[in-house]
Scaffold this active site. Sequence first.
Site, PDB file in Angstrom:
ATOM      1  N   ARG A 165      16.585  58.527  33.029  1.00 19.14           N
ATOM      2  CA  ARG A 165      16.953  57.269  34.140  1.00 19.14           C
ATOM      3  C   ARG A 165      17.874  57.567  34.239  1.00 19.14           C
ATOM      4  O   ARG A 165      18.269  57.322  36.010  1.00 19.14           O
ATOM      5  CB  ARG A 165      16.519  56.223  33.937  1.00 19.14           C
ATOM      6  CG  ARG A 165      16.147  55.303  35.288  1.00 19.14           C
ATOM      7  CD  ARG A 165      15.310  54.392  34.404  1.00 19.14           C
ATOM      8  NE  ARG A 165      16.247  53.088  34.463  1.00 19.14           N
ATOM      9  CZ  ARG A 165      16.072  51.702  33.937  1.00 19.14           C
ATOM     10  NH1 ARG A 165      14.369  51.403  34.184  1.00 19.14           N
ATOM     11  NH2 ARG A 165      16.976  51.065  33.340  1.00 19.14           N
ATOM     12  N   TYR A 192      14.978  56.197  28.934  1.00 21.83           N
ATOM     13  CA  TYR A 192      15.846  55.983  30.134  1.00 21.83           C
ATOM     14  C   TYR A 192      17.420  57.222  29.792  1.00 21.83           C
ATOM     15  O   TYR A 192      18.174  57.061  30.639  1.00 21.83           O
ATOM     16  CB  TYR A 192      16.851  54.513  29.239  1.00 21.83           C
ATOM     17  CG  TYR A 192      16.268  53.296  28.997  1.00 21.83           C
ATOM     18  CD1 TYR A 192      16.400  52.920  30.165  1.00 21.83           C
ATOM     19  CD2 TYR A 192      15.772  52.701  28.375  1.00 21.83           C
ATOM     20  CE1 TYR A 192      15.739  51.649  29.785  1.00 21.83           C
ATOM     21  CE2 TYR A 192      15.191  51.744  28.084  1.00 21.83           C
ATOM     22  CZ  TYR A 192      15.013  51.375  29.334  1.00 21.83           C
ATOM     23  OH  TYR A 192      14.355  49.746  29.262  1.00 21.83           O
ATOM     24  N   GLY A 207       6.683  54.673  34.004  1.00 21.11           N
ATOM     25  CA  GLY A 207       5.375  54.277  34.440  1.00 21.11           C
ATOM     26  C   GLY A 207       5.125  53.149  34.390  1.00 21.11           C
ATOM     27  O   GLY A 207       4.241  52.825  33.715  1.00 21.11           O
ATOM     28  N   ARG A 208       5.758  51.857  34.794  1.00 20.99           N
ATOM     29  CA  ARG A 208       4.827  50.344  34.094  1.00 20.99           C
ATOM     30  C   ARG A 208       3.626  50.326  34.714  1.00 20.99           C
ATOM     31  O   ARG A 208       2.497  50.106  34.124  1.00 20.99           O
ATOM     32  CB  ARG A 208       5.389  49.446  34.785  1.00 20.99           C
ATOM     33  CG  ARG A 208       6.871  48.888  34.275  1.00 20.99           C
ATOM     34  CD  ARG A 208       7.239  47.507  34.850  1.00 20.99           C
ATOM     35  NE  ARG A 208       8.578  47.308  34.652  1.00 20.99           N
ATOM     36  CZ  ARG A 208       9.462  47.185  35.357  1.00 20.99           C
ATOM     37  NH1 ARG A 208       9.110  47.397  36.869  1.00 20.99           N
ATOM     38  NH2 ARG A 208      10.670  47.118  35.154  1.00 20.99           N
ATOM     39  N   GLY A 217      13.508  48.868  44.552  1.00 20.42           N
ATOM     40  CA  GLY A 217      12.385  49.705  44.293  1.00 20.42           C
ATOM     41  C   GLY A 217      11.275  48.307  45.209  1.00 20.42           C
ATOM     42  O   GLY A 217      12.220  47.912  46.108  1.00 20.42           O
ATOM     43  N   ASP A 233       9.322  55.403  39.662  1.00 16.64           N
ATOM     44  CA  ASP A 233       7.861  55.439  39.090  1.00 16.64           C
ATOM     45  C   ASP A 233       6.820  55.806  40.141  1.00 16.64           C
ATOM     46  O   ASP A 233       5.810  56.429  39.867  1.00 16.64           O
ATOM     47  CB  ASP A 233       7.836  53.828  38.861  1.00 16.64           C
ATOM     48  CG  ASP A 233       7.790  53.381  37.558  1.00 16.64           C
ATOM     49  OD1 ASP A 233       8.852  54.351  37.105  1.00 16.64           O
ATOM     50  OD2 ASP A 233       8.193  52.551  37.205  1.00 16.64           O
ATOM     51  N   ARG A 262      18.545  42.923  37.601  1.00 13.88           N
ATOM     52  CA  ARG A 262      17.098  42.178  38.020  1.00 13.88           C
ATOM     53  C   ARG A 262      17.420  40.902  38.215  1.00 13.88           C
ATOM     54  O   ARG A 262      18.273  40.282  37.338  1.00 13.88           O
ATOM     55  CB  ARG A 262      16.171  42.349  37.081  1.00 13.88           C
ATOM     56  CG  ARG A 262      15.429  44.297  36.476  1.00 13.88           C
ATOM     57  CD  ARG A 262      14.709  44.345  35.945  1.00 13.88           C
ATOM     58  NE  ARG A 262      14.449  45.702  35.520  1.00 13.88           N
ATOM     59  CZ  ARG A 262      14.287  46.479  36.157  1.00 13.88           C
ATOM     60  NH1 ARG A 262      13.081  46.215  37.235  1.00 13.88           N
ATOM     61  NH2 ARG A 262      13.639  47.991  36.041  1.00 13.88           N
ATOM     62  N   GLY A 322      10.371  45.527  44.107  1.00 10.84           N
ATOM     63  CA  GLY A 322      11.096  43.734  44.257  1.00 10.84           C
ATOM     64  C   GLY A 322      12.063  44.023  45.024  1.00 10.84           C
ATOM     65  O   GLY A 322      11.939  42.878  46.042  1.00 10.84           O
ATOM     66  N   SER A 323      12.837  44.865  45.277  1.00 10.73           N
ATOM     67  CA  SER A 323      14.148  44.916  45.975  1.00 10.73           C
ATOM     68  C   SER A 323      13.742  45.039  47.289  1.00 10.73           C
ATOM     69  O   SER A 323      14.571  43.844  48.236  1.00 10.73           O
ATOM     70  CB  SER A 323      15.256  46.180  45.805  1.00 10.73           C
ATOM     71  OG  SER A 323      14.853  45.989  44.416  1.00 10.73           O
TER      72      SER A 323
HETATM   73  N1  LIG Z   1       9.323  38.730  45.068  1.00 13.83           N
HETATM   74  C1  LIG Z   1      10.282  38.595  46.123  1.00 13.83           C
HETATM   75  N2  LIG Z   1      10.889  37.981  46.836  1.00 13.83           N
HETATM   76  C2  LIG Z   1      12.653  38.200  46.708  1.00 13.83           C
HETATM   77  N3  LIG Z   1      13.240  38.945  45.298  1.00 13.83           N
HETATM   78  C3  LIG Z   1      12.557  39.708  44.656  1.00 13.83           C
HETATM   79  C4  LIG Z   1      11.427  39.779  44.631  1.00 13.83           C
HETATM   80  N4  LIG Z   1      10.371  40.318  43.926  1.00 13.83           N
HETATM   81  C5  LIG Z   1      11.968  40.913  42.747  1.00 13.83           C
HETATM   82  N5  LIG Z   1      12.949  40.288  43.821  1.00 13.83           N
HETATM   83  C6  LIG Z   1      14.575  40.461  43.355  1.00 13.83           C
HETATM   84  O1  LIG Z   1      14.569  42.465  43.534  1.00 13.83           O
HETATM   85  C7  LIG Z   1      15.169  42.122  42.628  1.00 13.83           C
HETATM   86  C8  LIG Z   1      14.731  44.456  41.547  1.00 13.83           C
HETATM   87  O2  LIG Z   1      13.785  42.989  41.923  1.00 13.83           O
HETATM   88  P1  LIG Z   1      12.834  44.578  40.325  1.00 13.83           P
HETATM   89  O3  LIG Z   1      13.959  44.099  39.230  1.00 13.83           O
HETATM   90  O4  LIG Z   1      11.776  44.566  40.477  1.00 13.83           O
HETATM   91  O5  LIG Z   1      13.209  46.133  40.617  1.00 13.83           O
HETATM   92  P2  LIG Z   1      12.522  46.496  41.377  1.00 13.83           P
HETATM   93  O6  LIG Z   1      13.134  46.435  42.870  1.00 13.83           O
HETATM   94  O7  LIG Z   1      11.018  47.096  42.007  1.00 13.83           O
HETATM   95  O8  LIG Z   1      12.962  48.265  41.391  1.00 13.83           O
HETATM   96  P3  LIG Z   1      12.637  49.335  39.573  1.00 13.83           P
HETATM   97  O9  LIG Z   1      11.195  48.223  39.071  1.00 13.83           O
HETATM   98  O10 LIG Z   1      12.207  50.706  40.333  1.00 13.83           O
HETATM   99  O11 LIG Z   1      13.298  49.068  38.987  1.00 13.83           O
HETATM  100  C9  LIG Z   1      16.118  41.526  41.628  1.00 13.83           C
HETATM  101  O12 LIG Z   1      16.601  41.163  42.077  1.00 13.83           O
HETATM  102  C10 LIG Z   1      14.814  40.490  42.483  1.00 13.83           C
HETATM  103  O13 LIG Z   1      15.349  39.797  42.318  1.00 13.83           O
HETATM  104  O1  LIG Z   2      14.440  47.878  30.746  1.00 14.03           O
HETATM  105  P1  LIG Z   2      14.687  47.905  32.777  1.00 14.03           P
HETATM  106  O2  LIG Z   2      15.990  48.478  32.418  1.00 14.03           O
HETATM  107  O3  LIG Z   2      14.407  46.410  32.899  1.00 14.03           O
HETATM  108  O4  LIG Z   2      13.889  48.660  33.023  1.00 14.03           O
HETATM  109  C1  LIG Z   2      12.004  49.360  32.822  1.00 14.03           C
HETATM  110  C2  LIG Z   2      11.406  49.605  34.256  1.00 14.03           C
HETATM  111  O5  LIG Z   2      12.224  49.889  35.253  1.00 14.03           O
HETATM  112  C3  LIG Z   2      11.982  51.261  35.787  1.00 14.03           C
HETATM  113  O6  LIG Z   2      12.404  52.559  34.895  1.00 14.03           O
HETATM  114  C4  LIG Z   2      11.347  51.245  37.063  1.00 14.03           C
HETATM  115  O7  LIG Z   2      11.138  49.821  37.359  1.00 14.03           O
HETATM  116  C5  LIG Z   2      10.472  51.493  34.992  1.00 14.03           C
HETATM  117  O8  LIG Z   2      10.148  52.791  34.487  1.00 14.03           O
HETATM  118  C6  LIG Z   2      10.164  50.522  33.294  1.00 14.03           C
HETATM  119  O9  LIG Z   2       9.644  49.426  32.799  1.00 14.03           O
HETATM  120 MG   LIG Z   3       9.354  47.552  40.486  1.00 14.44          MG
END
Ligand SMILES: Nc1ncnc2c1ncn2[C@@H]1O[C@H](COP(=O)(O)OP(=O)(O)OP(=O)(O)O)[C@@H](O)[C@H]1O
Ligand SMILES: O=P(O)(O)OC[C@H]1O[C@](O)(CO)[C@@H](O)[C@@H]1O
Ligand SMILES: [Mg+2]
EC number: 2.7.1.11
Length: 538
Positions: free
Chosen positions: A442, A439, A327-328, A252, A283, A227, A254-255
Amino acid sequence: MDSSRFRSSSNRSTPFETDHHQFGFLIPRISRRYRSLSFDSGLRLIVSLSGNQRSESPTRLVMSTSAPSSDRKIVTGPAGYVLEDVPHFSDYIPNPPTYPNPLQDNAAYSVVKQYFVDEDDTVPQKIVVHPDSPRGTHFRRAGPRQRVYFESDDVLACIVTCGGLCPGLNTVIREIVCGLSYMYGVKRILGIDGGYRGFYARNTIHLDLKTVNDIHRSGGTILGTSRGGHDTNKIVDSIQDRGINQVYIIGGDGSQKGAAAIFEEIRKRGLKVAVAGIPKTIDNDIPIIDRSFGFDTAVEEAQRAINAAHVEATSFENGIGLVKLMGRYSGFIAMYATLASRDVDCCLIPESPFFLEGKGGLFEFVEKRLKENGHMVIVIAEGAGQDLLAESREQSTTLKDASGNKLLQDIGLWISQRIKDHFAKKMTTLNLKYIDPTYMIRAVPSNASDNVCCTLLAQSAVHGVMAGYNGFTVGLVNGRHTYIPFYRITERQNKVVITDRMWARLLSSTNQPSFMKHDDVKHEPNHSGDEEAGAMKW
Ligand SMILES: Nc1ncnc2c1ncn2[C@@H]1O[C@H](COP(=O)(O)OP(=O)(O)OP(=O)(O)O)[C@@H](O)[C@H]1O
Ligand SMILES: O=P(O)(O)OC[C@H]1O[C@](O)(CO)[C@@H](O)[C@@H]1O
Ligand SMILES: [Mg+2]
């Protein structure tokens, strides 16, 4: 190439001037069919196209410059038809060379009747319609095209996995490598180590058919993930320096935001580099798509925890099995795991507020079930009841993870304690067992159905990239694979709509109260205007 011609929105002097630069290369491409060009009052470029073979009514291409990223390609047609199209190399690179698709010489495809997708094929977002409904929003259908925009030997692809773990990550990695190799003869594929920061802080990992052969049997991701660490300029510098021209981003919401930022920078620099997102969401919080890989496995794996909770609960006097699932912000895993199980008496999700004490509250319901059955199983999503928890501790946590996601407090532990305290006051024997399998769920490899899902998503992503599409997330929409513009994926989160039929089905299945006070019920319009939009419309 004169990259000053492909400026970002922040560099613009006037919207009109930018429109001209931005879309100048698009116009020759569509000029065979356009009838007129104009700007509407919102300074959106409107191109009226001649009717195609299927319909003689004009089709309009609207590219909105009022949108923040200015890259919306909206095509409108008769009877309210709207195509939310994805960017393409030819939008910003003048006359990019094309080549015949090597699939036409591929033994697997040679027997397929129509192996190339028709340019005009699109998939509707909404399939429940009335006789007078407009045709509505469509997305471009995924699949191989007649011409490709890369020569196989010139491709240097890379794959990165970001965010939390999800069953199937390795399968998607494997199938991108196999798809590129078997279908398009690509030989140079790199893995990016440890998520976005790996682009600029780590060495790359060589990927070939041999290295990925068995990886689908393991959970996690062979590439590592993380992250935070998204630095757009550093990432694009690294892409440019290494000569990478195809970027596959598995992650996800964010990615996908990160992928959109990378694409914008690539377009700004005028690079011939494709960026494709493959949605990863245990989620199920990504909008538009039916579902992505890993969700089915998570629901299946959750059954093991629920079964254990049931066995524990039924073996002791006033036994309660309480299972926390992931499920956040979206309670889909909890909702589907409950619907699948039959042993769950009560499901609590972030979207559905509840309260503990008094008439109609959770404690009253627990007492009732224990009286009726002598045991009960509660499933709670990790994001549920966070307001109650914060209220009771008189502090809401402002802690965030490296990506900016709010860190949640353990609702499972807290609610277990509250239930125990409540029954202790009443001097009632209670045996509550709290199970947190989050975990473990997952980390497992994907099941059969998710493996199919991974394979098809990976292949669709590869076809789209080879065909010159860029800046898209591949996803299932009403059972068909599509290319969806990033902004539609990142503009909101998919949530369980508690005023939709699926939540009512759950309440009917568990026969639990809704726990809602009248004020809690908000009839929020679904953003897509589609009942039960997003995941799994049954
Ligand atoms: N608004 C944004 N702009 C650019 N990069 C982002 C943004 N939000 C998140 N990221 C980058 O995307 C990557 C993954 O984001 P995040 O940790 O939120 O997980 P995710 O892709 O949403 O997956 P999940 O929530 O399902 O675990 C991180 O490296 C984060 O820095
Ligand atoms: O503890 P970590 O690895 O940051 O991830 C927890 C989160 O990742 C997820 O599995 C995916 O976004 C969420 O359900 C959970 O809240
Ligand atoms: Mg996410």
